[in-house]
Design a protein around this motif. Structure first.
Motif, mmCIF file in Angstrom:
data_model
loop_
_atom_site.group_PDB
_atom_site.id
_atom_site.type_symbol
_atom_site.label_atom_id
_atom_site.label_comp_id
_atom_site.label_asym_id
_atom_site.label_seq_id
_atom_site.Cartn_x
_atom_site.Cartn_y
_atom_site.Cartn_z
ATOM 1 N N LEU A 8 0.871 -1.171 0.000
ATOM 2 C CA LEU A 8 0.000 0.000 0.000
ATOM 3 C C LEU A 8 0.905 1.216 0.000
ATOM 4 O O LEU A 8 1.778 1.331 0.864
ATOM 5 C CB LEU A 8 -0.883 0.004 1.250
ATOM 6 C CG LEU A 8 -1.753 1.246 1.489
ATOM 7 C CD1 LEU A 8 -2.803 1.390 0.404
ATOM 8 C CD2 LEU A 8 -2.418 1.160 2.864
ATOM 9 N N GLN A 9 0.734 2.095 -0.975
ATOM 10 C CA GLN A 9 1.639 3.236 -1.027
ATOM 11 C C GLN A 9 0.953 4.468 -1.590
ATOM 12 O O GLN A 9 -0.069 4.389 -2.270
ATOM 13 C CB GLN A 9 2.895 2.917 -1.844
ATOM 14 C CG GLN A 9 2.742 3.058 -3.342
ATOM 15 C CD GLN A 9 4.101 3.179 -4.033
ATOM 16 O OE1 GLN A 9 5.128 2.769 -3.511
ATOM 17 N NE2 GLN A 9 4.098 3.750 -5.225
ATOM 18 N N GLY A 10 1.545 5.617 -1.281
ATOM 19 C CA GLY A 10 1.090 6.878 -1.837
ATOM 20 C C GLY A 10 2.256 7.600 -2.467
ATOM 21 O O GLY A 10 3.365 7.587 -1.931
ATOM 22 N N ASN A 11 1.986 8.229 -3.606
ATOM 23 C CA ASN A 11 3.066 8.912 -4.330
ATOM 24 C C ASN A 11 2.895 10.430 -4.346
ATOM 25 O O ASN A 11 3.503 11.121 -5.152
ATOM 26 C CB ASN A 11 3.173 8.387 -5.766
ATOM 27 C CG ASN A 11 1.932 8.690 -6.589
ATOM 28 O OD1 ASN A 11 1.020 9.367 -6.116
ATOM 29 N ND2 ASN A 11 1.896 8.186 -7.808
ATOM 30 N N GLY A 12 2.062 10.923 -3.443
ATOM 31 C CA GLY A 12 1.833 12.363 -3.383
ATOM 32 C C GLY A 12 0.608 12.802 -4.133
ATOM 33 O O GLY A 12 0.120 13.914 -3.929
ATOM 34 N N ALA A 13 0.107 11.930 -5.002
ATOM 35 C CA ALA A 13 -1.091 12.257 -5.775
ATOM 36 C C ALA A 13 -2.170 11.193 -5.615
ATOM 37 O O ALA A 13 -3.355 11.517 -5.502
ATOM 38 C CB ALA A 13 -0.750 12.429 -7.259
ATOM 39 N N THR A 14 -1.748 9.941 -5.633
ATOM 40 C CA THR A 14 -2.706 8.853 -5.526
ATOM 41 C C THR A 14 -2.202 7.792 -4.564
ATOM 42 O O THR A 14 -0.994 7.633 -4.370
ATOM 43 C CB THR A 14 -2.957 8.182 -6.898
ATOM 44 O OG1 THR A 14 -1.716 7.675 -7.399
ATOM 45 C CG2 THR A 14 -3.538 9.159 -7.901
ATOM 46 N N ALA A 15 -3.149 7.075 -3.991
ATOM 47 C CA ALA A 15 -2.832 5.892 -3.195
ATOM 48 C C ALA A 15 -3.085 4.664 -4.052
ATOM 49 O O ALA A 15 -3.984 4.653 -4.892
ATOM 50 C CB ALA A 15 -3.695 5.849 -1.939
ATOM 51 N N GLY B 55 4.905 4.251 2.154
ATOM 52 C CA GLY B 55 4.005 3.123 2.129
ATOM 53 C C GLY B 55 4.372 2.015 3.085
ATOM 54 O O GLY B 55 5.376 2.084 3.802
ATOM 55 N N THR C 188 5.476 13.686 1.952
ATOM 56 C CA THR C 188 4.484 12.909 1.226
ATOM 57 C C THR C 188 3.660 12.138 2.249
ATOM 58 O O THR C 188 4.220 11.602 3.211
ATOM 59 C CB THR C 188 5.166 11.936 0.253
ATOM 60 O OG1 THR C 188 6.030 12.666 -0.621
ATOM 61 C CG2 THR C 188 4.145 11.179 -0.587
ATOM 62 N N GLN C 189 2.351 12.099 2.032
ATOM 63 C CA GLN C 189 1.462 11.453 2.997
ATOM 64 C C GLN C 189 0.574 10.411 2.309
ATOM 65 O O GLN C 189 0.185 10.590 1.149
ATOM 66 C CB GLN C 189 0.562 12.504 3.681
ATOM 67 C CG GLN C 189 1.305 13.609 4.407
ATOM 68 C CD GLN C 189 1.643 14.809 3.519
ATOM 69 O OE1 GLN C 189 0.858 15.173 2.649
ATOM 70 N NE2 GLN C 189 2.801 15.422 3.736
ATOM 71 N N LEU C 190 0.290 9.355 3.027
ATOM 72 C CA LEU C 190 -0.633 8.299 2.606
ATOM 73 C C LEU C 190 -1.696 8.195 3.682
ATOM 74 O O LEU C 190 -1.367 8.013 4.858
ATOM 75 C CB LEU C 190 0.108 6.975 2.458
ATOM 76 C CG LEU C 190 -0.735 5.708 2.225
ATOM 77 C CD1 LEU C 190 -1.457 5.763 0.884
ATOM 78 C CD2 LEU C 190 0.150 4.460 2.294
ATOM 79 N N ASP D 260 -8.898 6.046 0.396
ATOM 80 C CA ASP D 260 -7.448 6.197 0.525
ATOM 81 C C ASP D 260 -7.006 7.338 -0.380
ATOM 82 O O ASP D 260 -7.641 7.634 -1.392
ATOM 83 C CB ASP D 260 -6.723 4.899 0.169
ATOM 84 C CG ASP D 260 -7.098 4.379 -1.210
ATOM 85 O OD1 ASP D 260 -7.661 5.133 -2.022
ATOM 86 O OD2 ASP D 260 -6.827 3.199 -1.480
ATOM 87 N N ALA D 261 -5.920 7.981 0.002
ATOM 88 C CA ALA D 261 -5.454 9.134 -0.765
ATOM 89 C C ALA D 261 -3.993 9.396 -0.442
ATOM 90 O O ALA D 261 -3.436 8.826 0.503
ATOM 91 C CB ALA D 261 -6.297 10.367 -0.444
ATOM 92 N N SER D 262 -3.382 10.245 -1.243
ATOM 93 C CA SER D 262 -1.994 10.629 -1.004
ATOM 94 C C SER D 262 -1.838 12.119 -1.320
ATOM 95 O O SER D 262 -2.488 12.639 -2.230
ATOM 96 C CB SER D 262 -1.046 9.792 -1.863
ATOM 97 O OG SER D 262 0.305 10.059 -1.553
ATOM 98 N N TYR D 263 -0.984 12.754 -0.559
ATOM 99 C CA TYR D 263 -0.809 14.203 -0.662
ATOM 100 C C TYR D 263 0.672 14.533 -0.588
ATOM 101 O O TYR D 263 1.489 13.701 -0.190
ATOM 102 C CB TYR D 263 -1.548 14.921 0.469
ATOM 103 C CG TYR D 263 -3.015 14.608 0.519
ATOM 104 C CD1 TYR D 263 -3.945 15.408 -0.121
ATOM 105 C CD2 TYR D 263 -3.468 13.480 1.209
ATOM 106 C CE1 TYR D 263 -5.306 15.108 -0.080
ATOM 107 C CE2 TYR D 263 -4.819 13.170 1.253
ATOM 108 C CZ TYR D 263 -5.731 13.988 0.612
ATOM 109 O OH TYR D 263 -7.070 13.681 0.650
ATOM 110 N N ARG D 264 0.980 15.782 -0.933
ATOM 111 C CA ARG D 264 2.392 16.199 -0.902
ATOM 112 C C ARG D 264 2.492 17.667 -0.533
ATOM 113 O O ARG D 264 1.656 18.490 -0.939
ATOM 114 C CB ARG D 264 3.042 15.969 -2.269
ATOM 115 C CG ARG D 264 4.422 16.631 -2.408
ATOM 116 C CD ARG D 264 5.211 16.072 -3.571
ATOM 117 N NE ARG D 264 5.548 14.683 -3.334
ATOM 118 C CZ ARG D 264 5.246 13.692 -4.178
ATOM 119 N NH1 ARG D 264 4.617 13.954 -5.295
ATOM 120 N NH2 ARG D 264 5.587 12.457 -3.895
ATOM 121 N N ALA E 257 0.365 7.424 7.013
ATOM 122 C CA ALA E 257 1.814 7.197 6.983
ATOM 123 C C ALA E 257 2.448 8.399 6.301
ATOM 124 O O ALA E 257 1.957 8.868 5.272
ATOM 125 C CB ALA E 257 2.144 5.913 6.223
#
Lengths: 179, 167
Positions: A77-84, A140, B62-64, B71-75, B129
Motif C-alpha cells: 500500500l503506497q502513496g506517491n503524493g497524488a494517488t494511493a 508506504g 508525502t502522505q498516505l 485512501d489518498a496521497s498528498y504532498r 503514513a
C-alpha cells in the motif's frame, strides 16, 4: 517487552531487550549488496533500520538465506503524493522494497521480521518505507512472505539493475528478545 | 551488555499546549524515535508541524491516508515544516486519543539530508503514513512540534524521545 516496528512499549531500556547485532555503513565506491550473515537464533524478532540510496534509482531487493527460488509473495500500500495504490505479487524470487518509486536519493525503511527463527511456519516481513525529494517520492507499507520453514540466518539486500548502494547508506540489524 | 534502545526524555504535559520541543538532543545515537500519546483538548484535528533546529526552510513531505472509506496521497513541497497527520491521524473530539510515532534515522550525520518516517493513528479520523524531508545536512539537535491552532494537546498527553544505538 516487545518493540515491533514503530510500536514501542512503555518498558524500555533493559540491557539486551533490544540488541544491536550488526551494522553496515557503505563507504566510497558503494556496495552492490549488504549481507547480514550468521544471524543467531537467540532473539524473538529482528528489526532492520536503514537509510539507503542507490546509484540506479530503483527499488531495493532482499533475500533470505540466499534463496533465489520463486518462494516470495508480497502486498503493498503506497502513496506517491497524488494517488494511493495497492498491489500484490505472487511467486517472486526476492523480497521487494518500494519497487515503484525506488531510492534515487536517501530514503528510509524500518523492517520487522517476526518469529524469524521458527522452523514450523513460513516467515513474514513487514516494512514501512519512505522517500521524499521535495516534489516527488513515496511512502508506504509492504509485507513479503517467504514460503520456507527454515530459520532465517542470512539477510541480503541487493541493489538491482547492476547498481550500488551509495556511500553513506546505512543498514542496522537489531534483535528483540521476548520475556 | 550496552543498552541499545534507551529513553532520552519523557514529558507528560501539565497543561494544554500546542507546542512541544526537545532541545539539546545528543548526537550519540544512531536513530531517535519519538512516541506521542496524544490526548486532544480541541476538535481541531490539527496537522502536526514538525521542524528541526529552529529553522523554517527546506521541508517537504508525502502522505498516505485512509479514513475508513477512502485512501489518498498528498504532498507538500518547499514548505516551512513537515506535515505529520496532515489529513487524518489526530482526534476530532475533546478527549480523543491518537498514537503518533516518528522515526528519525541517522539524525546526527552531517553528510545526508534528513528523513523522518512516521505513522499517525486516531480511531476517530483514520490512519496516516508520512515521510518528511529536511533538505539540510546539519545534525538534528532540536525537534519542535506545533499546530496552527491553540492548546490542541490536552494535559496528560505523553511525549517520549528514545535513542537507538547501533553497534
Amino acid at each position: 517487552m516487545n518493540i515491533l516496528g514503530i510500536i514501542a512499549s512503555s518498558k524500555l531500556g533493559d540491557a539486551g531487550d533490544f540488541e544491536s547485532i550488526a551494522t553496515y555503513s557503505v563507504g566510497s565506491g558503494g556496495s552492490a549488496t549488504i549481507t547480514f550473515s550468521s544471524i543467531p537464533a537467540t532473539f524473538a524478532h529482528l528489526q532492520i533500520r536503514a537509510i539507503l540510496k542507490q546509484s540506479i534509482g530503483s527499488g531495493a531487493f532482499a533475500r533470505f538465506n540466499s534463496d533465489t527460488g520463486s518462494n516470495y509473495a508480497r502486498h503493498r500500500l503506497q502513496g506517491n503524493g497524488a494517488t494511493a495504490s495497492a498491489a500484490g505479487d505472487a511467486s517472486q524470487d526476492k523480497v521487494l522494497i518500494n519497487t515503484s518509486q525506488g531510492f534515487s536519493d536517501f530514503g528510509t525503511i524500518v523492517m520487522d521480521i517476526l518469529d524469524y527463527a521458527n522452523t514450523n511456519k513460513y516467515k513474514t516481513e513487514r516494512h514501512l518505507f519512505g522517500i521524499d525529494l521535495n516534489g516527488s517520492g513515496a511512502v508506504g507499507l509492504e509485507s513479503n512472505l517467504w514460503q520456507s520453514t527454515s530459520a532465517i540466518t542470512q539477510i541480503e539486500f541487493i541493489s538491482p539493475n547492476g547498481g550500488n548502494y551509495a556511500e553513506y547508506s546505512h543498514f542496522a540489524l537489531y534483535g528483540i528478545r521476548s520475556a | 551488555m550496552p543498552i541499545t534502545y534507551e529513553k532520552i526524555q519523557t514529558t507528560t504535559l501539565p497543561s494544554a499546549t500546542s507546542t512541544i520541543s526537545f532541545t539539546g538532543i545528543s548526537g550519540s545515537y544512531t536513530d531517535i524515535v519519538l512516541v506521542f500519546g496524544y490526548k486532544s483538548n480541541t476538535t481541531n484535528q490539527p496537522t502536526l508541524r514538525l521542524t528541526f533546529n529552529g529553522t523554517s526552510t527546506g521541508f517537504s513531505g508525502t502522505q498516505l491516508t485512509g479514513n475508513g472509506s477512502t485512501d489518498a496521497s498528498y504532498r507538500n513541497s518547499n514548505a516551512a515544516f513537515i506535515s505529520i497527520a496532515r489529513i487524518v491521524g489526530t482526534p476530532t473530539t475533546v478527549g480523543g486519543m491518537a498514537t503518533i510515532i516518528m522515526n528519525f534515522q541517522n539524525y546526527s550525520n552531517t553528510t545526508t539530508y534528513k528523513t523522518v518516517l512516521a505513522r499517525a493513528s486516531a480511531a476517530e479520523s483514520g490512519v496516516e503514513a508520512d515521510v518528511g524531508l529536511w533538505a539540510n545536512t546539519a545534525a538534528i539537535t532540536q525537534i519542535d512540534i506545533t499546530t496552527a491552532t491553540s492548546n490542541d494537546f490536552a494535559s496528560g498527553s505523553v511525549v517520549t524521545l528514545y535513542g537507538i544505538k547501533a553497534a
